[in-house]
Structure formats: structure tokens, C-alpha cells
Write a protein that holds these residues in place. Sequence first.
Motif, PDB file in Angstrom:
ATOM      1  N   ARG A 126       0.837  -1.041  -0.300  1.00 51.63           N
ATOM      2  CA  ARG A 126      -0.150  -0.203   0.356  1.00 51.63           C
ATOM      3  C   ARG A 126       0.654   1.268   0.089  1.00 51.63           C
ATOM      4  O   ARG A 126       0.590   2.406  -0.307  1.00 51.63           O
ATOM      5  CB  ARG A 126      -0.631   0.150   1.018  1.00 51.63           C
ATOM      6  N   GLN A 127       1.953   1.341   0.790  1.00 52.32           N
ATOM      7  CA  GLN A 127       2.653   2.116   0.745  1.00 52.32           C
ATOM      8  C   GLN A 127       3.417   2.623  -0.786  1.00 52.32           C
ATOM      9  O   GLN A 127       3.534   3.787  -1.001  1.00 52.32           O
ATOM     10  CB  GLN A 127       3.868   2.010   1.630  1.00 52.32           C
ATOM     11  N   LEU A 128       4.518   1.862  -1.075  1.00 49.83           N
ATOM     12  CA  LEU A 128       5.121   1.645  -2.282  1.00 49.83           C
ATOM     13  C   LEU A 128       3.266   2.246  -3.041  1.00 49.83           C
ATOM     14  O   LEU A 128       4.396   3.512  -3.631  1.00 49.83           O
ATOM     15  CB  LEU A 128       5.335   0.379  -2.749  1.00 49.83           C
ATOM     16  N   ALA A 129       2.475   1.935  -3.165  1.00 46.80           N
ATOM     17  CA  ALA A 129       1.503   2.651  -4.600  1.00 46.80           C
ATOM     18  C   ALA A 129       1.282   4.065  -4.426  1.00 46.80           C
ATOM     19  O   ALA A 129       0.888   4.878  -5.302  1.00 46.80           O
ATOM     20  CB  ALA A 129       0.629   1.828  -4.134  1.00 46.80           C
ATOM     21  N   ASP A 130       0.937   3.949  -3.181  1.00 50.10           N
ATOM     22  CA  ASP A 130       0.317   5.215  -2.818  1.00 50.10           C
ATOM     23  C   ASP A 130       1.765   6.131  -2.944  1.00 50.10           C
ATOM     24  O   ASP A 130       1.858   7.505  -3.390  1.00 50.10           O
ATOM     25  CB  ASP A 130      -0.264   5.467  -1.413  1.00 50.10           C
ATOM     26  N   ASP A 131       3.400   6.299  -2.302  1.00 48.35           N
ATOM     27  CA  ASP A 131       4.070   6.986  -2.834  1.00 48.35           C
ATOM     28  C   ASP A 131       4.614   7.293  -3.863  1.00 48.35           C
ATOM     29  O   ASP A 131       3.774   8.300  -4.310  1.00 48.35           O
ATOM     30  CB  ASP A 131       5.625   6.626  -1.798  1.00 48.35           C
ATOM     31  N   LEU A 132       4.378   6.172  -5.292  1.00 45.64           N
ATOM     32  CA  LEU A 132       4.181   6.298  -6.539  1.00 45.64           C
ATOM     33  C   LEU A 132       2.884   7.138  -7.085  1.00 45.64           C
ATOM     34  O   LEU A 132       3.561   7.756  -7.891  1.00 45.64           O
ATOM     35  CB  LEU A 132       4.593   5.340  -7.019  1.00 45.64           C
ATOM     36  N   ALA A 133       1.788   6.854  -6.613  1.00 49.42           N
ATOM     37  CA  ALA A 133       0.934   8.411  -7.101  1.00 49.42           C
ATOM     38  C   ALA A 133       1.257   9.352  -6.537  1.00 49.42           C
ATOM     39  O   ALA A 133       0.447  10.057  -7.704  1.00 49.42           O
ATOM     40  CB  ALA A 133      -0.720   7.196  -6.218  1.00 49.42           C
ATOM     41  N   ALA A 134       1.629   9.427  -5.158  1.00 53.63           N
ATOM     42  CA  ALA A 134       1.871  10.996  -4.792  1.00 53.63           C
ATOM     43  C   ALA A 134       2.537  11.078  -5.336  1.00 53.63           C
ATOM     44  O   ALA A 134       2.969  12.397  -6.068  1.00 53.63           O
ATOM     45  CB  ALA A 134       2.208  11.080  -3.460  1.00 53.63           C
ATOM     46  N   HIS A 135       4.031  10.747  -6.055  1.00 57.63           N
ATOM     47  CA  HIS A 135       5.010  11.049  -6.626  1.00 57.63           C
ATOM     48  C   HIS A 135       4.610  11.655  -8.031  1.00 57.63           C
ATOM     49  O   HIS A 135       4.786  13.004  -8.629  1.00 57.63           O
ATOM     50  CB  HIS A 135       6.238  10.010  -7.064  1.00 57.63           C
ATOM     51  N   ASP A 136       3.776  10.776  -8.346  1.00 50.44           N
ATOM     52  CA  ASP A 136       2.827  11.097  -9.754  1.00 50.44           C
ATOM     53  C   ASP A 136       2.123  12.651 -10.198  1.00 50.44           C
ATOM     54  O   ASP A 136       2.141  13.359 -11.161  1.00 50.44           O
ATOM     55  CB  ASP A 136       1.980   9.793 -10.993  1.00 50.44           C
TER      56      ASP A 136
END
Length: 446
Positions: A126-136
Motif C-alpha cells: 500500500r505504501q509503495l503504491a501510494d507513494d508512487l501515485a503521490a509522486h506522479d
Amino acid sequence: MGLTSSTVVRASRSEVFSWYQRPGAIVRLTPPWMPVHIKREATDLANGTAVLGFPLGLEWVARHSGALPPSQFVDELDSTPLRWLVRWRHTHDFEVVTPDETRVIDRIDSNVPGVLLKSMLAYRYRQLADDLAAHDRAVAGGMRPMTVAMTGSHGTIGTPLAALLSTNGHRVIRLVRGNAAGPDERHWDVEKPDKGLLRGVDAVIHLAGASIAGRFTSAHLRAIRDSRIGPTTQLARLAAETPDGPGVFVCASAIGYYGPDRGDESLVESSARGDGLLASLVGDWERATEPAAAGGLRVVNIRTGLVQTPAGGILQLQYPLFAAGLGGPLGNGDQWQAWIGIDDLADIYHRCLYDAELAGPVNAVAPEPVRNNEYSATLARVLHRPALLRVPALGPRLILGKEGTEELALASQRVLPRRLTDLGHTFRHPDLESALRHLLGRTGQS
């Protein structure tokens, strides 16, 4: 024994592998409910070493090897005496699903029961997916790599925030009161900062200050004020006077600005300041940033709500009580609680660095404040425990005193993030239950 688990994230394989290589990745992936702190990060996935500290002085030394960028790296337990008891080899594989999607596969060969690892891996995914989405979202909003000077970088907020910034490609320079260790630290004299402290810096994030929690004695209130007003003024003035210094000054603030009890009034950034000791202090704290604004910097004051993380703050105190079935509402439970998950708070600070639309006060709270009765019932439900033991107001009064109880424990502030919602800001966890389930590893998928 072993465990293999996987997830698919929306990012190219090279982007995902690069994320894992950056400083802060292990901090972002470590669940906050685990009794562990990161003592040292690996600087190289091919031949680096990470050190994790556990209670009783135990250290988990993870030695990295087998890196085949961008498809694989391995970490193995390499510490005595833990390796006499625990077998651990963790292979991280990354497979292309589509050009913009990657399957992250974790293969763990260990004698640790798999049931203990599932919640950890679910959190990491969850953390990886959310961090990558926030980066985008940040890139779409105009983010560029910056050099960010930060005070309070090792605190409850600073630790995950610094890690979020560095995994997003920013360089974080920690302003520390002790001796600087390495090129990414600078010594900060709070009373008379060195004139070169902020040279080459694009932005400042100022978090440092004595804890507000405690009995409101004259000495405690003086310590709170002295740790904020003077140092903030000095730092803001220096930021304005540094020729090749920052263009953005982001300073912590608090929803205490609105006073201890405004009833059911919806409080937004344009609402008047309230009454009380904290409202006065926070008002002075925000005014201490004026030298930076007068010098032409974009200044943001982050009025922070009740930060949710088991690593600190109110949730750290309440989590063990509620987990033991000893939690319950405070007083009559009608008081409003404006809260914010730690990762959403980090996202807000990050957005303030690059979004020129944000200046002045910004309410860093979730869009759905709750009453204390609802907060207690939600936390109990997430932990599968009752919440029947109502805590009388006399309880916190014994610890905090009358003023501390009114200003902290029984404060009622229905604060809304108007500036952020007007800009269409995306919250990872807009509702309390999803935030608590993520932070405590109780999603039902783990």
C-alpha cells in the motif's frame, strides 16, 4: 518455511527500482506499529548494509547483494545473535507487466511464521503504491528536484517526511543542533545561525519545537514559546537575507490557532483566531515567519491537526490502551477532533514546496473531522476491542492541569482543509477508519 507475495503497481520497472535505491525507501516501507527504528540505511543495493534497531539493544543487520538492476536485489540477515535464532533471505523481484506497470514480488526464505509477515508486506505494498501515485501527482503539478533544508528531521513528522522527499528525488539537508555528520547535515545555532546555513537551498521546512504536551506551568509554556518564536524569527530572517537561498519557507503551525472550543463552527483558514494560551502562542509563531515573507519568499504555515501514527502523538498513547480493551471516550465525548494521517501530512508538506498556489495558512487536517465518541468507537472497532471505559475529565486534569486539559485533551475544533479541497487535493485516507487500518496493519487483507 517461506512466503511469496506480490502486487502490481502503476510505474515502470526502472522507476520502481530507482525508488528502492533512493535514501528513505526503507523508512517509507517500515510499518509504524513495529517496535523498530532505522539506525542506518543501505547506500547500495548491490553491496550495502542496513541496520535496524529493536528493543533491548538488538540490531537487525541486513546485508544487500545479488542486485541485477532493474529486476532484482537480495537482503540477508547478518547479525549476531539474531542469526542464531532467525533465518532470513529476502529476494525482491521486479517484473514488467506493461510499460507502465510493474509486478513487485517478495520471496522470503525464513523460519519466521508467514502469518507475522503478511501484514508487513500488505503495508509495504500500500505504501509503495501510494507513494508512487503521490509522486506522479507531484510531477503533474510541476514538481522539480529541490534541495530542502529541514529542522526537526528526526521527529515524529520529520522522519517520514524526509524519507518521502528523498524517495521523490529531492535532496534533504538536515539542520541539526549538534555537530554535522556528512554533507547532508549542517549545524544550526538556533540563536545565531551561521550566515551560510541556507546557501544553495531551494526551500526550508521548519518543524523543530518543544512538545506542547504537558502541564501548562509557566516554565512549560515558556519552553514552548522560546523554542518556537525566536528560532523561527531568526531562521525566517536568514532565509530572506541569503542571496542564493530559498524561495519557499514552510513552517509548522497548529489548529490551536482557532482556540480550544468553537462549538460546531466550521473552521477554515480565513476563520478568526480564537482565544486561549495556544491560540495566542500559535498566532505569534505564525507572525515569526513574517521576515521571510517580507523578503519575497512564499511562506506557508501548516496548521496541523491531531497527527495519527502509532510512532508518536495521541495514537501512540491510545493504541496500547485500546488494544488492551481499556480505551473509551474522553469526558462526554462530544468534542470535535480534526485529525490527519501521517502520510497525508507528509504529502501536504511536499505539495507546499512546489505548488505556488499555497501561501499563508493551510489547514493540514483530513476532510472528515469526527467527534471523540466516534474516534474512540472507530479505533476500538479496528482493533476488535470494546470501548466502554469512559475517561472522566478529572483524569487528564491530574496530568495536564485545568488549562492543559481544556486546551489539549478536551479541545473541540471542527477544522476543515478548505485551501486543499479547493485545489482538488487528493487525500490517501480521507476517512478515519481507513487511516487507522493502514497505520495499524488491520486492513483485513493481512
